[in-house]
Design a protein around this motif. Structure first.
Motif, short mmCIF file in Angstrom:
data_model
loop_
_atom_site.label_atom_id
_atom_site.label_comp_id
_atom_site.label_asym_id
_atom_site.label_seq_id
_atom_site.Cartn_x
_atom_site.Cartn_y
_atom_site.Cartn_z
N CYS A 64 0.84 -1.20 0.00
CA CYS A 64 0.00 0.00 0.00
C CYS A 64 0.87 1.25 0.00
CB CYS A 64 -0.93 -0.01 1.21
SG CYS A 64 -1.95 1.47 1.39
N ALA A 65 1.89 1.26 0.85
CA ALA A 65 2.78 2.41 0.92
C ALA A 65 3.47 2.67 -0.42
CB ALA A 65 3.81 2.19 2.02
N ASP A 66 3.90 1.61 -1.09
CA ASP A 66 4.55 1.76 -2.40
C ASP A 66 3.57 2.26 -3.45
OD1 ASP A 66 7.00 1.05 -1.48
OD2 ASP A 66 7.01 -0.97 -2.34
N ILE A 67 2.35 1.71 -3.44
CA ILE A 67 1.33 2.13 -4.41
C ILE A 67 1.01 3.61 -4.24
CG2 ILE A 67 -1.11 1.89 -5.04
CD1 ILE A 67 -0.83 -1.11 -4.42
N ARG A 68 0.94 4.05 -2.98
CA ARG A 68 0.58 5.44 -2.69
C ARG A 68 1.61 6.45 -3.22
NH1 ARG A 68 -3.61 5.50 -3.15
NH2 ARG A 68 -5.33 5.20 -1.70
N ARG A 69 2.83 5.99 -3.50
CA ARG A 69 3.84 6.92 -4.01
C ARG A 69 3.52 7.39 -5.42
NH1 ARG A 69 7.41 3.14 -1.27
NH2 ARG A 69 8.26 4.16 0.59
N ASN A 70 2.77 6.58 -6.17
CA ASN A 70 2.50 6.92 -7.57
C ASN A 70 1.03 6.87 -7.95
OD1 ASN A 70 5.31 7.17 -8.60
ND2 ASN A 70 5.44 5.04 -7.97
N SER A 71 0.17 6.44 -7.06
CA SER A 71 -1.24 6.31 -7.40
C SER A 71 -2.13 6.89 -6.31
CB SER A 71 -1.60 4.83 -7.62
OG SER A 71 -3.00 4.67 -7.81
N GLY A 72 -3.13 7.64 -6.72
CA GLY A 72 -4.12 8.16 -5.78
C GLY A 72 -5.39 7.36 -5.77
N ALA A 73 -5.38 6.20 -6.44
CA ALA A 73 -6.59 5.37 -6.49
C ALA A 73 -6.98 4.94 -5.08
CB ALA A 73 -6.36 4.14 -7.36
N PRO A 74 -8.26 5.01 -4.72
CA PRO A 74 -8.67 4.56 -3.40
C PRO A 74 -8.38 3.07 -3.21
CG PRO A 74 -10.58 5.01 -4.79
CD PRO A 74 -9.39 5.53 -5.52
N ILE A 75 -8.03 2.70 -1.98
CA ILE A 75 -7.67 1.32 -1.65
C ILE A 75 -8.58 0.81 -0.54
CG2 ILE A 75 -5.87 -0.18 -0.71
CD1 ILE A 75 -3.80 1.71 -1.93
N SER A 136 -3.98 20.67 -4.50
CA SER A 136 -4.51 20.09 -5.73
C SER A 136 -5.27 18.81 -5.38
CB SER A 136 -3.38 19.77 -6.71
OG SER A 136 -3.88 18.99 -7.80
N LEU A 137 -6.57 18.83 -5.64
CA LEU A 137 -7.39 17.67 -5.32
C LEU A 137 -7.14 16.52 -6.30
CD1 LEU A 137 -10.75 19.45 -4.44
CD2 LEU A 137 -8.86 18.83 -2.93
N THR A 138 -6.87 16.85 -7.55
CA THR A 138 -6.66 15.79 -8.53
C THR A 138 -5.30 15.13 -8.38
OG1 THR A 138 -5.93 17.46 -10.12
CG2 THR A 138 -8.24 16.78 -10.21
N ARG A 139 -4.30 15.91 -7.90
CA ARG A 139 -2.96 15.35 -7.72
C ARG A 139 -2.71 14.86 -6.30
NH1 ARG A 139 0.71 19.83 -11.01
NH2 ARG A 139 -0.26 19.51 -13.07
N GLY A 140 -3.55 15.31 -5.36
CA GLY A 140 -3.35 14.93 -3.96
C GLY A 140 -2.10 15.52 -3.37
N GLU A 150 3.23 15.34 -1.04
CA GLU A 150 2.17 14.41 -1.43
C GLU A 150 1.35 14.04 -0.20
OE1 GLU A 150 3.74 11.05 -3.44
OE2 GLU A 150 4.47 12.21 -5.17
N LEU A 151 0.03 14.01 -0.36
CA LEU A 151 -0.86 13.67 0.74
C LEU A 151 -1.56 12.34 0.47
CD1 LEU A 151 -2.67 17.13 1.15
CD2 LEU A 151 -0.62 16.34 2.34
N THR A 152 -1.81 11.58 1.53
CA THR A 152 -2.65 10.41 1.36
C THR A 152 -4.09 10.89 1.19
OG1 THR A 152 -3.18 10.15 3.71
CG2 THR A 152 -1.16 9.11 2.91
N ARG A 153 -4.95 10.02 0.76
CA ARG A 153 -6.35 10.40 0.55
C ARG A 153 -6.99 10.89 1.85
NH1 ARG A 153 -9.38 9.71 -3.74
NH2 ARG A 153 -7.73 8.45 -4.65
N ASN A 154 -6.67 10.26 2.97
CA ASN A 154 -7.26 10.68 4.24
C ASN A 154 -6.71 12.02 4.71
OD1 ASN A 154 -8.80 8.36 4.32
ND2 ASN A 154 -7.29 7.22 5.49
N GLU A 155 -5.41 12.25 4.51
CA GLU A 155 -4.83 13.55 4.85
C GLU A 155 -5.46 14.64 4.00
OE1 GLU A 155 -0.50 11.50 5.89
OE2 GLU A 155 -0.78 12.64 4.05
#
Length: 221
Positions: A64-75, A136-140, A150-155
């Motif tokens: 999850c941590a690795d995915i979050r570095r390049n993807s904002g897709a909800p998990i 930026s909401l689209t870039r997070g 970079e922010l996580t979706r929850n942040e």
């Protein structure tokens, strides 16, 4: 057609989820080779990810941590591990929901739809500003001066809720509702973890006191 990526090593569960999602009109993408999974996610660009914790070679937390570095897709974590600490860690790393096996299929679908709905609504606008901070909401991402974090979706959800009400006190209950829609699925400690991580990122941007604690009341910009 929305794409949902299934990262699950049990073939029976993987096929069941793919069939369930396909019948609901989603395009189900399944991971069968558990090497370079973050790269597979980047290439597939899914709208949502269903992620197991117990995977070959590594656990879902580090993935999850690795995915979050390049993807904002909800998990959404879908796992047989039902401890509060596992759920807390999953949400703190950027997970959007946590469902334990065995799951009710109708409940799972409802949670998938809810997370996708929240993801779509958060992308309706693009840039929010408060003072010299821009988000930026689209870039997070959050930016101040020449620095960007970079922010996580929850942040991102926490910061957006506070920025929507500048100068006002926003209660912890309000932030919990903004994050997970229902207090049933989140506790006070999880909010505290996300708030601490967000404040640390803002401090690194040069905004150490951007979010103020109003003791007994909530938070305020």
């Amino acid at each position: 057609m929305q794409k949902i990526m299934i990262i699950e090593d049990d073939p029976a569960i993987r096929e069941e989820l793919a069939l369930l999602l396909g019948n609901e009109g989603y395009r189900a993408l399944t991971v069968t080779e558990f090497v370079n999974v973050p790269e597979q996610v980047t290439d597939a660009d899914p709208d949502l990810i269903l992620l197991d914790l117990g995977l070959p070679g590594r656990d879902g937390f580090s993935l999850c941590a690795d995915i979050r570095r390049n993807s904002g897709a909800p998990i959404i974590f879908v796992t047989s591990r039902d401890s509060a600490m596992d759920e807390l860690q999953a949400l703190s790393l950027g997970g959007d929901d946590y469902i334990t096996k065995p799951y009710n299929m109708l409940v799972l679908l409802a949670r998938v739809k809810a997370v996708l709905r929240r993801s779509e609504s958060s992308a309706d606008a693009d840039i929010l500003t408060a003072g010299k901070l821009s988000v930026s909401l689209t870039r997070g991402t959050a930016s101040f001066g020449s620095k960007t974090a970079e922010l996580t979706r929850n942040e991102l959800r926490i910061l957006v809720r506070l920025m929507d009400r500048p100068g006002e006190i926003v209660s912890r209950e309000d932030l919990i509702e903004a994050l997970w829609d229902s207090r049933i699925y989140i506790d006070d400690n999880t909010l505290s973890v996300n708030m601490t991580r967000l404040r640390s990122k803002l401090e690194a941007l040069g905004l150490p006191d951007y979010i103020k604690t109003r003791r007994g009341l909530g938070y305020q910009l």
